[in-house]
Design a protein around this motif. Structure first.
Motif, PDB file in Angstrom:
ATOM      1  N   GLU A   1     -25.172  32.623  13.409  1.00  0.00           N
ATOM      2  CA  GLU A   1     -25.310  31.261  13.957  1.00  0.00           C
ATOM      3  C   GLU A   1     -25.947  31.405  15.331  1.00  0.00           C
ATOM      4  O   GLU A   1     -26.336  32.489  15.725  1.00  0.00           O
TER       5      GLU A   1
ATOM      6  N   ASP B   1     -22.663  28.559  19.064  1.00  0.00           N
ATOM      7  CA  ASP B   1     -21.724  28.373  17.943  1.00  0.00           C
ATOM      8  C   ASP B   1     -20.773  29.552  17.806  1.00  0.00           C
ATOM      9  O   ASP B   1     -19.614  29.399  17.430  1.00  0.00           O
TER      10      ASP B   1
ATOM     11  N   GLY C   1     -15.989  26.723  16.392  1.00  0.00           N
ATOM     12  CA  GLY C   1     -15.326  25.536  15.843  1.00  0.00           C
ATOM     13  C   GLY C   1     -14.551  24.716  16.849  1.00  0.00           C
ATOM     14  O   GLY C   1     -14.074  23.628  16.536  1.00  0.00           O
TER      15      GLY C   1
ATOM     16  N   HIS D   1     -22.892  34.007   4.964  1.00  0.00           N
ATOM     17  CA  HIS D   1     -21.591  33.527   5.449  1.00  0.00           C
ATOM     18  C   HIS D   1     -20.484  34.383   4.852  1.00  0.00           C
ATOM     19  O   HIS D   1     -19.544  34.787   5.531  1.00  0.00           O
TER      20      HIS D   1
ATOM     21  N   ALA E   1     -11.154  26.497   7.706  1.00  0.00           N
ATOM     22  CA  ALA E   1     -12.517  26.127   8.145  1.00  0.00           C
ATOM     23  C   ALA E   1     -13.545  26.972   7.402  1.00  0.00           C
ATOM     24  O   ALA E   1     -14.590  26.471   6.966  1.00  0.00           O
ATOM     25  N   PHE E   2     -13.248  28.261   7.223  1.00  0.00           N
ATOM     26  CA  PHE E   2     -14.191  29.144   6.543  1.00  0.00           C
ATOM     27  C   PHE E   2     -14.278  28.825   5.054  1.00  0.00           C
ATOM     28  O   PHE E   2     -15.346  28.891   4.460  1.00  0.00           O
TER      29      PHE E   2
ATOM     30  N   GLN F   1     -13.905  25.861   3.770  1.00  0.00           N
ATOM     31  CA  GLN F   1     -14.698  24.630   3.678  1.00  0.00           C
ATOM     32  C   GLN F   1     -16.181  24.923   3.868  1.00  0.00           C
ATOM     33  O   GLN F   1     -17.035  24.397   3.160  1.00  0.00           O
ATOM     34  N   GLU F   2     -16.496  25.764   4.846  1.00  0.00           N
ATOM     35  CA  GLU F   2     -17.897  26.108   5.120  1.00  0.00           C
ATOM     36  C   GLU F   2     -18.505  26.806   3.903  1.00  0.00           C
ATOM     37  O   GLU F   2     -19.645  26.551   3.528  1.00  0.00           O
ATOM     38  N   SER F   3     -17.712  27.674   3.275  1.00  0.00           N
ATOM     39  CA  SER F   3     -18.186  28.379   2.080  1.00  0.00           C
ATOM     40  C   SER F   3     -18.509  27.369   0.981  1.00  0.00           C
ATOM     41  O   SER F   3     -19.569  27.439   0.340  1.00  0.00           O
TER      42      SER F   3
ATOM     43  N   THR G   1     -19.282  24.202   1.329  1.00  0.00           N
ATOM     44  CA  THR G   1     -20.461  23.405   1.724  1.00  0.00           C
ATOM     45  C   THR G   1     -21.739  24.167   1.384  1.00  0.00           C
ATOM     46  O   THR G   1     -22.695  23.605   0.852  1.00  0.00           O
ATOM     47  N   ARG G   2     -21.749  25.460   1.696  1.00  0.00           N
ATOM     48  CA  ARG G   2     -22.954  26.256   1.433  1.00  0.00           C
ATOM     49  C   ARG G   2     -23.174  26.452  -0.062  1.00  0.00           C
ATOM     50  O   ARG G   2     -24.304  26.451  -0.536  1.00  0.00           O
TER      51      ARG G   2
END
Length: 1461
Positions: A674, A678, A683, A1067, A1086-1087, A1089-1091, A1093-1094
């Motif tokens: 990132e 960031d 976060g 990621h 959070a990780f 969720q990010e996973s 999303t990607r």
């Protein structure tokens, strides 16, 4: 009655509530469909026969109106009505994807994709945002909801084998797939049936016929269309399942990884995890370490190019970053501890590699095995139906053919085995080349500075030759394999026909021959499919086992284990209050497996033991100190719950209260791909004032000014744009910025130089952001950190607490530690004397330092088609010096082969026709058979000769393009290397060269072969039916146009898909590498969720990518079927005079032609995709180059006889259009003089050394031993000057290979050089771990300290016997002892005529030099003997000396030298 009922149902469907309306609607359609079926049976079916008539014909035209209306209402309208959107989760409806609302017909013909396809055709590049939204049932969160209950034991799954779990998740899909396969098989039988019946009608007339010919003609159209619709919808569902499985497994492995203990594996267990299932693509299997090999990735599997990001062989060894920063400790620590520490680190890194492998290689293998129904259902069903059909038309002779086929079946299996062995060998050679290429590219600056380009080029060519030898074997075996697979069905056919005519004494006819040929083609396809897929299923099973084993057998953290509740109770201190931080009577190990007594002490599992009580002081800084391998990091890990807690008794506990938050800075600095900002915020909300303070206190202010984009700079994969020190400070800044009340900092000062470390201690640890927070700091830098410590814990080398309290207590109890502190204090003093701040030696200097925020130079993304110049590069590479001759010969062979194949088909028809015109006994079967077999042999011979030549050309192109690429990169300028990331250069030499070796020649050959076949088939059709040249051209043009539209959309979506896959893996890889940090911060959710999303973004592109293939495939197959059926209609109705054989031949050619249009478009597309590699290689073949060696540039043999150097009006710049960095320098240095160059940062010291070696553009003259350097070849100049950089680069291999890479000297010479350089005075002869010529050096020299590397570089200079030596003096990175030895060697061990130029960072090193040059802003301020320069009160040198702490020593040195000289 029926229609009254349907009217009522229609009324209900319109007026009732949605639930009842849908029931009524379904019922209505069903009733109308049944009514339509009855009418078709009564009145339409009779029209298809010669014998029946419609049953309701008395009603006249009214009956046809009824039939039309019923068909419209019961069939057409239900097919074209859009479906209602049904949200996956009724509480959370989303914007529907067209796929969810499209009508049945639109889904069947993929019309819902039209808007995307035609948009892509209009715009230059289709971006991610132009794609339709993802269907809600494909959202990551919904897939997780649907699948985890069957797959994840923590979400309630049974815990049985993963395959059964996946089958339960996708059971509906697989049931439907089985139905589609049955439809496909039935559909594929309609064409041979239609050909048989049509030709039968034509040869025997209409007397016996029951069904009208137009029905069979319709079958010729409907069969392929039905078959195409079934298989395309099969693939549509299957690729949807593939993409969903990729998302599900990635998320499943990721979430499980968050529970896994990152334990260290000992050598024994590490060995187990090394059977990497990587179907080793060279670029992924080898960059880190060679893979045990495997077979080529399957076509149609996931592309290799998008997987590079996180894929890491599970065999990868321990990371070497730690070794770099601790070089001096590592070299001296006892072997036992070193081995244990290395084992600890190796296993954690091993696990990271293994987990990364699961979601790249293993996941690709796993989804490649998704088509198991092909072998279980499709193959057997197709073979059974074909054999029944053959039995019907040829009797028992069909089984004779089948017996021949079965008897020959082991042959391809044997060749496949040979192929696999050759492939394994080839992979090893590829790995060896890739390893050499990778290392060469990593030390390219060194190679250029030493003038080794030609020799390294030769070494790489040698490796390449070995690889190409095996590639040639593989291609020849592939050719043999192709021929065997072609011959087997032909042998089946010949055996069948021979039995039928010679033994059964039956007559062949056109209807038998041509329909049998169609069936033999189907059997051949099945043979190919089964042989192609079985290895993939075996591979998939292995990978599935690995994923399953990871999910079931990996050791989890205590909090997820069965005894979690008991251990949780013990992590609460009984009496010291809930917020106590510390331990009592606790033991911790890295694994909960029992320690095996058979292990040697060094490999035995490490135990951390805290006897009694250890409480850290709240609200202040606590130090944890101790020798290397004593368990300092383990202490932090134990607090974080990462280690296995073994209670010693009822009073045992450990505690780390998390209420106020915990922050952790790992020793292995961890950054995500990132921006810098960031990474620091991690976060947390952005607070400008706090953020600026953190940047200042963590000494990042100056670093951010070096990047054009400041803190918006992307740090790249694993932080590749940052130095080790920058990564360490960003990791620290993240912890300081967080709002956590407890900070665990693991040796954050280790990667920093003394100046920066002091700054961190003064500004950060004593600053307001740390005040009041509990800090537990692990450090080696006791001397520096003791000023801020309020409480110190000292550990002994066996993992026990030695003391707790003050620094003086700790030093009193540990002699080794106090000696180390004394040494550090000396190093700090030494650092005080540095004139300029240490520059990161890996970064380019001065103005070239500015790096754009986006990673360096953006890689050019080619838009549209592959350029002709890139294709020409390959074609000319293949044909060598005789392009016209080469291509004429290859084309002639392939045309002769295809012509022979076409004539064979006609000849079979001609043979069958003889039975129509002559009595059977007059037809000589052996005669016709001999001619047929001769034609077959001719075709095979021409094919083999043509392809052998073609493969010779492809090997030539592989060799030529690789050589041009390597020569171009080795010959480029340092400026170009500065602005191009090494990873990108390596990608050209690995994955792009792999495309040149594999997909490009394969696909180009495919395009040529299919184009010729189609042209000859079309020519055959036109020869017998000239009028069909018009529809043929129309079909060709339409097919080509559709292909162009498709390729335009597909290339865009393919790029978007690759771009979307990389962040998923990036990621994943980054998160797995930083698992401990993520868990410490509590950021798991959070990780996750990010996973998701990607994954969603990737799913959106991947679904579209696969669906576009369905769009083109259906259209082209339908177009081909239309062409074949139109031809049949013409031959039967408009050209009734033609014979059955000629009609059969024309139809066979037409069906073959139309079936190939799709393959042609597909392979052309594949060629374009692979051709992008040619474009990228071509870009690198035409980069800026340094002057090439010429005959005139060869210096005389005696040169250089002395180290005499004369410089006149030398100016230099970093690029031709950049500003000057040196201005008109003129000076003279006599042979044997020692000259020091000093100046502050940016004064031009490094620029001067680079310009002497002609590494940057210069004007003016430099004379070396009387000859101007610009008249000498660069390799000759650089191989006669040796430069020793601050942090020398070394090659992996033995020390001998580093000193003498090209085997020019004997061991005695090399040992003398090591002795003179001072290595032997650093180590005793009885030291087990001493460095010898056979010592293995890791890549870059990571297992040696900076001091040791400098000594080896000095030894290399002594071996080279250069007359001019340039030393860029290493700064505080070298310990005092080594530094003294290097200085002494330089003064005493070099011949008297060797000129030494030292770029000095400390005045002490050069005050006794013969001359000193002071530079400022690229100009010479002073140049002369130090004693003279010091007499000038306003001089620069005088000012620098007067500022120093050692002023008097320096004066004494200068005058002492003056007296001696």
């Amino acid at each position: 009655m029926t229609f009254s009922y349907t009217s009522i149902l229609g009324f209900v469907a319109v007026c009732a509530k949605p639930r009842w309306a849908s029931v009524a609607n379904f019922h209505l359609v069903l009733v109308l469909l049944v009514a339509a079926g009855i009418y078709v049976y009564r009145d339409v079916y009779p029209l298809t026969t010669f014998t029946l008539s419609p049953q309701d014909s008395q009603e006249g035209w009214l009956i046809w109106a009824k039939v039309a209306l019923v068909l419209l209402a019961g069939v057409v309208i239900p097919l074209v009505i859009p479906r209602q959107y049904m949200p996956f989760d009724p509480k959370d409806p989303q914007q529907p994807n067209p796929e969810q609302t499209a009508s049945i017909l639109s889904i069947a013909v993929y019309k819902f994709l039209d808007p995307v396809v035609f948009l892509a055709y209009r715009v230059p590049h289709l971006s991610h945002t132009d794609l339709p939204p993802i269907p809600d049932y494909d959202f990551g969160k919904n897939l997780r909801k649907r699948s985890f209950k069957e797959l994840d034991t923590f979400s309630g799954a049974k815990g049985d084998y993963l395959f059964w779990g996946l089958m339960r998740v996708f059971r509906r899909e697989y049931i439907f797939l089985a139905v589609l396969i049955i439809v496909r098989v039935v559909g594929s039988m309609l064409s041979p049936l239609a050909i048989n019946r049509l030709l039968y009608v034509l040869q025997s007339g209409y007397e016996d016929a029951i069904v009208r010919p137009w029905v069979w003609i319709m079958f010729l159209f409907l069969g392929p269309v039905m078959s195409a619709a079934a298989i395309q919808y099969y693939i549509f569902i299957n690729t949807g399942t593939l993409v969903r499985t990729e998302g599900i497994i990635t998320q499943l492995v990721f979430e499980h990884a968050l529970r896994v203990r990152m334990k260290a594996e000992t050598a024994e267990s590490a060995g187990k995890s090394t059977d990497n299932t990587a179907v080793g693509t060279p670029e992924t299997a080898s960059i880190v370490e060679p893979s045990p090999g495997g077979s080529e990735p399957s076509p149609g599997g996931s592309e290799g190019s998008e997987d590079e990001t996180a894929r890491e062989p599970s065999t990868s060894g321990g990371s070497q970053k730690k070794a770099k920063t601790k070089g001096k400790d590592e070299a001296k620590k006892p072997e036992g501890i070193a081995a244990a520490a290395a084992a600890v680190q190796a296993k954690a890194s091993n696990l990271v590699g293994k987990i990364n492998n699961l979601v790249t290689t293993d996941l690709n293998n796993l989804v490649d095995g998704r088509d198991f129904l092909f072998v279980l259902l499709y193959g057997p069903l197709q073979v059974i139906l074909c054999m029944i059909f053959l039995y019907v038309i040829l009797g028992w002779s069909a089984f004779v053919g089948l017996a021949v086929m079965i008897a020959l079946a082991p042959v391809p299996g044997y060749i496949a085995k040979l192929l696999q062995n050759v492939q394994k060998e080839r992979m090893k050679k590829t790995d060896a080349r890739v390893e050499t290429v990778t290392e060469t590219m990593n030390v390219l600056r060194m190679i250029k500075l030493f003038g080794w380009e030609r020799k390294m080029g030769d070494r790489l060519s040698e490796k390449r030759e070995e690889e190409l030898h095996w590639l040639w074997k593989r291609q020849i075996l592939g050719l043999l394999n192709g021929n065997i697979n072609y011959i087997i069905p032909v042998a089946h056919m010949i055996a069948t026909f021979v039995t039928y005519t010679l033994i059964m004494k039956k007559e062949l006819s056109a209807s038998i021959v041509f329909s049998a040929m169609a069936l033999f083609d189907l059997l051949r396809d099945q043979l190919f499919t089964i042989f192609f897929m079985i290895p993939m299923f075996i591979q998939a099973k292995v990978s599935l086992d690995r994923v399953d084993e990871f999910l079931k057998k990996t050791e989890l953290l205590d909090s997820f284990s069965e005894s979690a509740d008991v251990l949780a109770a013990m992590s609460v201190p009984p009496d010291a209050g809930d917020d106590a931080i510390g331990f009592r009577d606790a033991t911790f190990s890295w694994s909960n497996e029992e320690t095996s007594g058979s292990l040697t002490p060094s490999k035995r599992n490490f135990r951390l033991r805290v006897e009694d009580e250890l409480l850290f002081k709240k609200g202040s800084i606590n130090l944890v100190i101790g020798p290397t391998g004593s368990g300092k990091t383990s202490l932090l890990m134990a607090l974080l719950g990462e280690m296995h807690f073994i209670p010693s008794g009822p009073g045992s506990w450990f505690g780390l209260p998390r209420a106020r938050g915990v922050a952790y800075a790992a020793q292995e600095s961890w950054v995500q791909n990132e921006t810098i900002r960031d990474n620091i915020l991690f976060g947390a909300p952005y607070d400008e004032e706090r953020y600026k303070k953190v940047i200042y206190q963590c000494a990042l202010t100056r670093d951010l000014t070096l990047f054009d984009a400041g803190d918006q700079t992307e740090v790249g994969e694993k932080g590749l744009t940052l130095s080790g020190g920058q990564k360490a400070r960003i990791t620290l800044a993240r912890a300081v910025y967080s709002s956590a009340g407890i900070l665990l900092l693991d040796d954050v000062l280790a990667a920093l130089d003394v100046h920066t470390s002091k700054w961190i201690v003064e500004k950060c640890f004593k600053g307001d952001l740390i005040r009041g927070r509990t800090v537990i700091l692990v450090t080696h830098n006791v001397a520096l950190a003791s000023s801020v410590a309020h409480f110190v814990v000292s550990l002994s080398s066996d993992g026990r607490v030695l003391s707790q309290g003050s620094v003086s207590d700790a030093l009193a109890k540990d002699q080794a530690l106090s000696a180390e502190v004394a040494k550090e204090e000396k190093a700090m003093e030494k650092a005080e004397d540095e004139i300029d701040a240490t520059e990161d030696p890996t970064k380019p200097t001065d103005e070239s330092k500015k790096v754009a925020g986006k990673l360096v130079v953006d890689e050019e993304i080619a838009v549209g088609h592959v350029s002709w110049s890139a294709v020409k590069l390959y074609l000319l590479g293949m044909s060598g010096n005789w392009p016209a001759l080469f291509w004429s010969f290859v084309m002639a062979c392939l045309i002769a082969c295809e012509f022979s194949n076409t004539v064979q088909t006609w000849f079979l028809g001609y043979w069958a026709q003889q039975y129509q015109t002559r009595p059977a006994e007059e037809v000589s079967v052996p005669y016709y058979l001999t001619i047929y077999i001769l034609m077959l042999c001719a075709a095979i011979t021409m094919y083999c000769v043509g392809y052998a030549f073609y493969y010779v050309g492809s090997i030539r192109a592989s060799r030529d393009i690789h050589k041009r690429l390597i020569d171009s990169i080795l010959g480029t300028t340092l400026r170009w290397l500065d602005k191009t990331p090494t990873s990108r250069v390596i990608a050209r030499c690995t994955q792009d060269i792999r495309a040149v070796d594999g997909p490009i020649p394969q696909n180009l050959g495919g395009v040529i072969e299919i184009s010729l076949t189609m042209l000859l088939k079309f020519a055959a059709v036109v020869l017998f039916t000239p009028i069909f040249i018009i529809p043929g051209i129309v079909v060709g043009v339409l097919g080509g146009w559709l292909g162009q539209i498709y390729i335009k959309a597909q290339l865009s979506v393919k790029r978007e898909m690759s771009n979307a896959r990389a962040p998923v893996l990036g990621h994943f890889g980054a998160a797995v590498a930083g698992l401990t940090s993520i868990r410490a911060y509590g950021s798991q959710e959070a990780f996750k969720q990010e996973s998701l999303t990607r994954i969603d973004r990737y799913t959106k592109c991947a679904r579209m990518f696969y669906n576009l293939n369905r769009w083109i495939s259906f259209r082209i197959e339908a177009l081909g079927a239309l062409f074949a059926s139109c031809l049949a209609a013409w031959l039967v109705y408009a050209q009734p005079g033609s014979t059955a054989s000629n009609t059969g031949f024309s139809l066979t050619m037409a069906v073959g032609f139309s079936g190939m249009i799709l393959w042609w478009v597909r392979i052309l597309n594949e060629f374009e995709v692979a051709g992008a590699s040619l474009e990228r290689i071509q870009q690198y073949v035409s980069i800026e180059q340094e002057p090439k060696p010429t005959q005139d540039g060869v210096p005389p043999a005696y040169w250089p006889s002395s180290g005499d150097l004369k410089v006149e009006k030398l100016s230099a710049r970093y690029s031709l259009d950049g500003p000057e960095v040196l201005h008109d320098l003129s000076f003279e240095i006599k042979a044997g003089e020692r000259v020091g160059i000093v100046g502050r940062t940016g004064s031009g010291k490094s620029s001067l050394t680079l310009s002497l070696l002609r590494c940057i553009p210069t004007t003016g003259k430099v004379y070396y031993d009387g000859i101007p350097t610009d008249s000498i070849n660069l390799d000759a100049l650089r191989s006669n000057i040796t430069i020793i950089p601050q942090v020398p680069e070394l090659l992996s291999g033995t020390l001998r290979q580093n000193l003498d890479p090209f085997d020019q000297y004997d061991d005695a010479t090399l040992n003398d050089a090591l002795r003179h350089a001072g290595l032997f005075s650093l180590q005793s002869s009885d030291d087990e771990g001493r460095i010898t010529l056979d010592t293995q050096i890791s890549s870059g020299g990571g297992n040696l300290s900076v001091g040791q590397r400098q000594i080896l570089a000095l030894a290399r200079a002594i071996v080279r016997q250069s007359k001019l030596l340039i030393l860029d003096e290493a700064t505080s990175a070298i310990d005092y002892e080594t530094d003294t030895i290097i200085q002494k060697s330089l003064r005493t061990q070099l011949p008297s005529d060797v000129t030494i130029i030292t770029v000095a960072h400390r005045l002490q090193t050069i005050m006794d030099a013969d001359k000193i040059m002071v530079l400022d802003a690229g100009r010479i301020m002073e140049f002369g003997a130090p004693s003279e320069l010091l007499t000038n009160e306003k001089g620069f040198l005088r000012a620098l000396v007067d500022e120093s702490n050692d002023k008097f020593t320096l004066y004494a040195m200068a005058h002492g030298n003056a007296v001696n000289s």
